[in-house]
Scaffold this motif. Structure first.
Motif, short mmCIF file in Angstrom:
data_model
loop_
_atom_site.label_atom_id
_atom_site.label_comp_id
_atom_site.label_asym_id
_atom_site.label_seq_id
_atom_site.Cartn_x
_atom_site.Cartn_y
_atom_site.Cartn_z
N ALA A 21 0.83 -1.17 0.03
CA ALA A 21 0.04 0.04 0.14
C ALA A 21 0.81 1.03 -0.10
CB ALA A 21 -0.89 -0.15 1.11
N VAL A 42 -3.31 -5.93 0.06
CA VAL A 42 -2.69 -6.70 1.63
C VAL A 42 -1.44 -5.86 1.96
CG1 VAL A 42 -1.83 -8.81 2.83
CG2 VAL A 42 -3.77 -8.65 0.91
N GLU A 43 -1.35 -5.40 2.96
CA GLU A 43 0.01 -4.54 3.35
C GLU A 43 0.23 -4.90 4.98
OE1 GLU A 43 2.09 -1.90 2.15
OE2 GLU A 43 2.77 -2.51 4.59
N GLY A 45 2.45 -3.28 6.71
CA GLY A 45 2.56 -2.30 7.83
C GLY A 45 1.09 -1.83 8.32
N GLY A 49 1.16 4.33 2.64
CA GLY A 49 2.55 4.84 2.66
C GLY A 49 3.92 4.06 2.18
N GLY A 50 4.03 2.87 2.52
CA GLY A 50 5.22 2.13 1.97
C GLY A 50 6.38 2.77 2.32
N TRP A 52 7.22 5.35 2.88
CA TRP A 52 7.19 6.72 3.79
C TRP A 52 6.65 6.29 5.11
CZ3 TRP A 52 10.69 9.52 2.11
CH2 TRP A 52 11.01 9.61 0.78
N TRP A 54 7.78 3.43 6.33
CA TRP A 54 8.66 2.61 7.22
C TRP A 54 9.80 3.33 7.29
CZ3 TRP A 54 7.30 -1.77 9.21
CH2 TRP A 54 6.23 -2.62 8.36
N VAL A 64 13.96 13.37 -5.25
CA VAL A 64 13.50 14.19 -6.55
C VAL A 64 12.19 15.15 -5.97
CG1 VAL A 64 11.68 13.73 -8.30
CG2 VAL A 64 13.62 12.16 -8.00
N ALA A 146 2.90 -4.94 -5.67
CA ALA A 146 3.12 -3.59 -5.73
C ALA A 146 4.10 -3.40 -4.34
CB ALA A 146 1.83 -2.67 -5.53
N SER A 151 12.14 -2.16 -0.05
CA SER A 151 11.26 -2.24 1.04
C SER A 151 11.76 -3.24 1.87
CB SER A 151 9.66 -2.23 0.59
OG SER A 151 9.77 -3.73 -0.36
N ASN A 443 12.47 8.61 -11.88
CA ASN A 443 11.62 9.29 -10.72
C ASN A 443 10.05 8.27 -10.67
OD1 ASN A 443 9.13 10.66 -9.71
ND2 ASN A 443 8.94 12.01 -11.00
N ILE A 445 7.73 7.61 -9.22
CA ILE A 445 6.26 8.02 -9.14
C ILE A 445 5.82 7.98 -10.49
CG2 ILE A 445 4.48 9.52 -8.48
CD1 ILE A 445 6.25 8.13 -6.19
C1 LIG Z 1 14.46 7.07 2.16
C2 LIG Z 1 13.96 6.68 0.62
C3 LIG Z 1 13.92 7.84 -0.10
C4 LIG Z 1 13.54 7.71 -1.39
N1 LIG Z 1 13.17 8.87 -2.04
C5 LIG Z 1 12.98 8.87 -3.41
C6 LIG Z 1 12.82 9.96 -4.21
O1 LIG Z 1 13.22 10.82 -4.06
N2 LIG Z 1 12.50 9.51 -5.87
C7 LIG Z 1 12.35 8.45 -6.04
O2 LIG Z 1 11.85 8.19 -7.16
N3 LIG Z 1 12.40 7.38 -5.17
C8 LIG Z 1 12.60 7.46 -3.92
N4 LIG Z 1 12.54 6.27 -3.22
C9 LIG Z 1 12.12 4.90 -3.65
C10 LIG Z 1 10.96 4.95 -3.25
O3 LIG Z 1 10.96 3.41 -2.72
C11 LIG Z 1 9.66 4.97 -4.15
O4 LIG Z 1 9.62 6.26 -4.74
C12 LIG Z 1 8.14 4.74 -3.96
O5 LIG Z 1 7.93 5.18 -2.55
C13 LIG Z 1 7.80 3.15 -3.91
O6 LIG Z 1 6.57 3.07 -3.97
P1 LIG Z 1 6.09 1.53 -4.01
O7 LIG Z 1 4.41 1.62 -3.46
O8 LIG Z 1 6.30 0.98 -5.35
O9 LIG Z 1 6.72 0.64 -2.84
P2 LIG Z 1 6.92 0.78 -1.19
O10 LIG Z 1 6.71 2.30 -0.92
O11 LIG Z 1 8.22 0.14 -0.93
O12 LIG Z 1 5.75 0.08 -0.76
C14 LIG Z 1 5.78 -1.23 -0.90
C15 LIG Z 1 4.81 -2.04 0.54
O13 LIG Z 1 4.73 -3.25 -0.01
C16 LIG Z 1 4.68 -3.99 1.43
N5 LIG Z 1 4.99 -5.32 1.23
C17 LIG Z 1 6.30 -5.76 0.69
N6 LIG Z 1 5.98 -7.16 0.73
C18 LIG Z 1 4.94 -7.39 1.53
C19 LIG Z 1 4.48 -8.59 1.72
N7 LIG Z 1 4.86 -9.87 1.35
N8 LIG Z 1 3.22 -8.67 2.20
C20 LIG Z 1 2.51 -7.59 2.66
N9 LIG Z 1 3.00 -6.27 2.31
C21 LIG Z 1 4.02 -6.41 1.40
C22 LIG Z 1 5.56 -3.23 2.07
O14 LIG Z 1 5.28 -3.17 3.48
C23 LIG Z 1 5.34 -1.83 1.74
O15 LIG Z 1 4.68 -1.03 2.65
C24 LIG Z 1 12.99 6.28 -1.85
C25 LIG Z 1 12.96 5.31 -0.95
C26 LIG Z 1 13.65 5.56 0.08
C27 LIG Z 1 13.86 4.12 0.94
#
Ligand SMILES: Cc1cc2nc3c(=O)[nH]c(=O)nc-3n(C[C@H](O)[C@H](O)[C@H](O)COP(=O)(O)OP(=O)(O)OC[C@H]3O[C@@H](n4cnc5c(N)ncnc54)[C@H](O)[C@@H]3O)c2cc1C
Length: 539
Positions: A21, A42-43, A45, A49-50, A52, A54, A64, A146, A151, A443, A445
């Motif tokens: 999520a 299913v999340e 956490g 926020g993912g 953000w 953790w 960015v 996702a 993560s 980027n 997003i």
């Molecule tokens: C400190 C930090 C700063 C960042 N800054 C930038 C930036 O400036 N620009 C940029 O482009 N990117 C940046 N990133 C990368 C960032 O991860 C992505 O931008 C974006 O937030 C990813 O979103 P997402 O939904 O794909 O994954 P995430 O935000 O990682 O969310 C994935 C979610 O899946 C859940 N999950 C994983 N496995 C399971 C499971 N088996 N069961 C249930 N839940 C699960 C996790 O708990 C998590 O909440 C940064 C990363 C970090 C760590």
């Protein structure tokens, strides 16, 4: 009807299960709903926020700019949200994602506090059964992973780690209530992005900070500060224009500071200096777009490297410390850091730098860290050791496709995907920003939105064509893996031991996982659809 939250009392059969999520899972849920599909997120956490949710360490923020690191899919959303800083901190980005969840009423279809442990294909019915911890399962026609590229926390297996009696923290699993280091002797292990962001703030608070560095890092200034309301208004006056400009950029951001269309190799010393100074003064990642050959040509790269090291030596007073902080790899082949006072922190009298290449860690002890040279007494240890990137979260799920084949087996020699979206033998299982797509080199997003929209359209097209299943073709996948390797091989990215290659995780197969270049990638994705999902089998 349930209201989301912990537990698994939600429907056990849906059209789409979405794991995670964060930015990706939330948008995927929104699109599924709009398409009239039933979906369940299913999340693991306890909230949205993912990343953000953790990463709550001091100084955590995006690198960015926030005006660009945000959703563009809904104009009302992007108009109403006001960013307060050029690079928003973690609390603000988390508030933004909570706002998105509320605005689109997403929480009622999210199960929080549940970890997906397995996803198993039933070939007879063509459905996936997704098992959850602490119990229960959801069955779906489609699964969207996702799960995030960054993560899965990477904690090195250091000798004696369990013997340390003080508290330990990982930057990616930071306590929600925060940590007060006042009066403490703190050790930070690692010098990547999270370390670069947190070290200046921990140093301000702690009695003493010892930084344990394996590989020195390059960093450019963020010059972060309050966002000028006039600048924000100007962007909002033509937000669509900025989003489009970003999508045309190699890394899908920085549309307001385009890449200079000149090779560093062809530039004079004066041109090089002027452009690097200009970009240093602007701050942030567009530094690497100063010239168009910086990540292609070692001679060009060296000009940028020299410039940044010159800045390092101006900032750090002690030449021995400056030497230790000086990286020797290609600049940009590991993720470039963006800082607020990182190098200057090493001028503080309460900060010590330990170079682990000179004096490796022998063991952790009950009272601290012993290197080959000294015992460092510590009250707390911070692991700023990053993530098992791109494949880590997936490898912790027992994913089984056709013939019961585990995903881990299909990826034994490194991840294999078609377009970074699907893996052959795992029909109807989609990856958002999977290996083989621009993902972490873009980027994220923009990368996430492009993938979510592609998957959404794919689901719509399947239904419109009266079909139930889509799988990547083995040949198309092989060709795509070759393509990704070929693109990487033409750049300087594979020249150093980065997490892009899996080099930070012992035993992980070294394969360059992301694909450089957002616009050409999007073009291929569009062409594949125009050609009737070329390279996929649909039935
Ligand atoms: C400190 C930090 C700063 C960042 N800054 C930038 C930036 O400036 N620009 C940029 O482009 N990117 C940046 N990133 C990368 C960032 O991860 C992505 O931008 C974006 O937030 C990813 O979103 P997402 O939904 O794909 O994954 P995430 O935000 O990682 O969310 C994935 C979610 O899946 C859940 N999950 C994983 N496995 C399971 C499971 N088996 N069961 C249930 N839940 C699960 C996790 O708990 C998590 O909440 C940064 C990363 C970090 C760590």
């Amino acid at each position: 009807m349930d209201q989301g939250g912990r537990g698994v009392e939600q429907p056990s059969e849906v059209d789409v299960v979405i794991v995670g999520a964060g930015f990706a899972g939330l948008y995927m849920l929104h699109r599924c709903r709009q398409r009239g599909l039933t979906a369940r997120v299913v999340e693991a956490g306890d909230d949205v926020g993912g990343t953000w949710y953790w990463n709550r360490y001091p100084g955590a923020r995006c690198d960015v700019e926030s005006l660009e690191y945000s959703y563009g899919f809904d104009d009302a959303l992007q108009q109403e949200w006001e960013w307060t800083e050029r690079y928003a901190g973690q609390p603000e980005i988390l508030r933004y994602l909570q706002h998105v969840a509320e605005r689109f009423d997403l929480r009622r279809d999210i199960t929080f506090g549940a970890r997906v442990t397995a996803a198993v294909l039933d070939e007879a019915t063509g459905t996936w059964t997704v098992s959850l911890d602490p119990g229960g399962a959801v069955t779906a026609s489609f699964v969207v992973m996702a799960t995030g590229c960054l993560s899965s926390a990477n904690v090195p297996d250091l000798p004696g780690a369990a013997s340390f009696t003080g508290p330990t923290y990982h930057t990616g699993r930071w306590p929600h209530e925060g940590v007060d280091f006042t009066g403490q002797r703190v050790g930070v292990i690692g010098t990547g992005s999270s370390a670069v962001q947190s070290i200046p703030l921990i140093a301000e608070q702690a009695a003493h900070l010892t930084v344990f560095q394996r590989t020195p890092t390059y960093t450019v200034p963020a010059w972060n500060g309050p966002l000028d309301p006039a600048e924000q208004a100007a962007v909002k006056a033509d937000y669509a224009g900025l989003r489009a400009a970003n999508r045309a950029m190699f890394s899908a951001f920085g549309g307001r500071i385009p890449r200079r269309d000149q090779a560093a190799r062809d530039a004079t010393e004066e041109e090089l200096d002027a452009e690097y100074e200009r970009r240093w003064a602007l701050g942030g990642l567009p530094f690497l777009a100063a010239f168009n050959d910086l990540l292609l040509d070692p001679v060009a790269n060296e000009t940028a490297r020299r410039f940044v090291i010159g800045k390092l030596r101006e900032i750090v007073h002690d030449p021995t410390v400056a030497d230790r902080l000086t990286p020797d790899h290609v600049i940009g082949c590991k993720r470039l850091c963006v800082d607020s006072g990182y190098w200057a922190t090493f001028n503080r009298p309460n900060v010590t730098l330990v170079d682990l290449r000179e004096t490796p860690i022998e063991t952790l002890t009950p009272t601290g860290i012993r290197t080959t040279a000294a015992d460092h007494d510590l009250d707390a240890i911070v692991y700023a050791t990053g993530f098992d990137a791109m494949t880590g979260a997936l490898s912790r799920i027992d994913v089984r496709g056709r013939g019961g084949q585990p995903l881990g087996e299909a990826w034994a020699a490194g991840p294999r995907t078609y377009l970074g979206l699907m893996t052959h033998g795992f029909p109807n299982l989609f990856l958002v920003t999977g290996p083989g797509s621009p993902s972490v080199l873009a980027n994220m997003i923009e990368a996430i939105q492009q993938h979510v929209e592609w998957i959404d359209r794919c689901l719509g097209d399947l239904a419109a064509d009266g079909l139930q299943q889509i799988d990547a073709d083995a040949d198309a996948q092989d060709a795509w893996v070759d393509h990704v390797n070929g693109v990487a091989g033409a750049t300087l990215f594979p020249t150093c031991s980065s997490w892009y290659l899996g080099a930070n995780v012992p035993g992980k197969t070294r394969v360059f996982m992301p694909l450089a270049g957002f616009p050409p990638y999007v073009e291929v994705c569009e062409q594949v659809v125009a050609d009737g999902y070329r390279g996929f089998r649909r039935r």
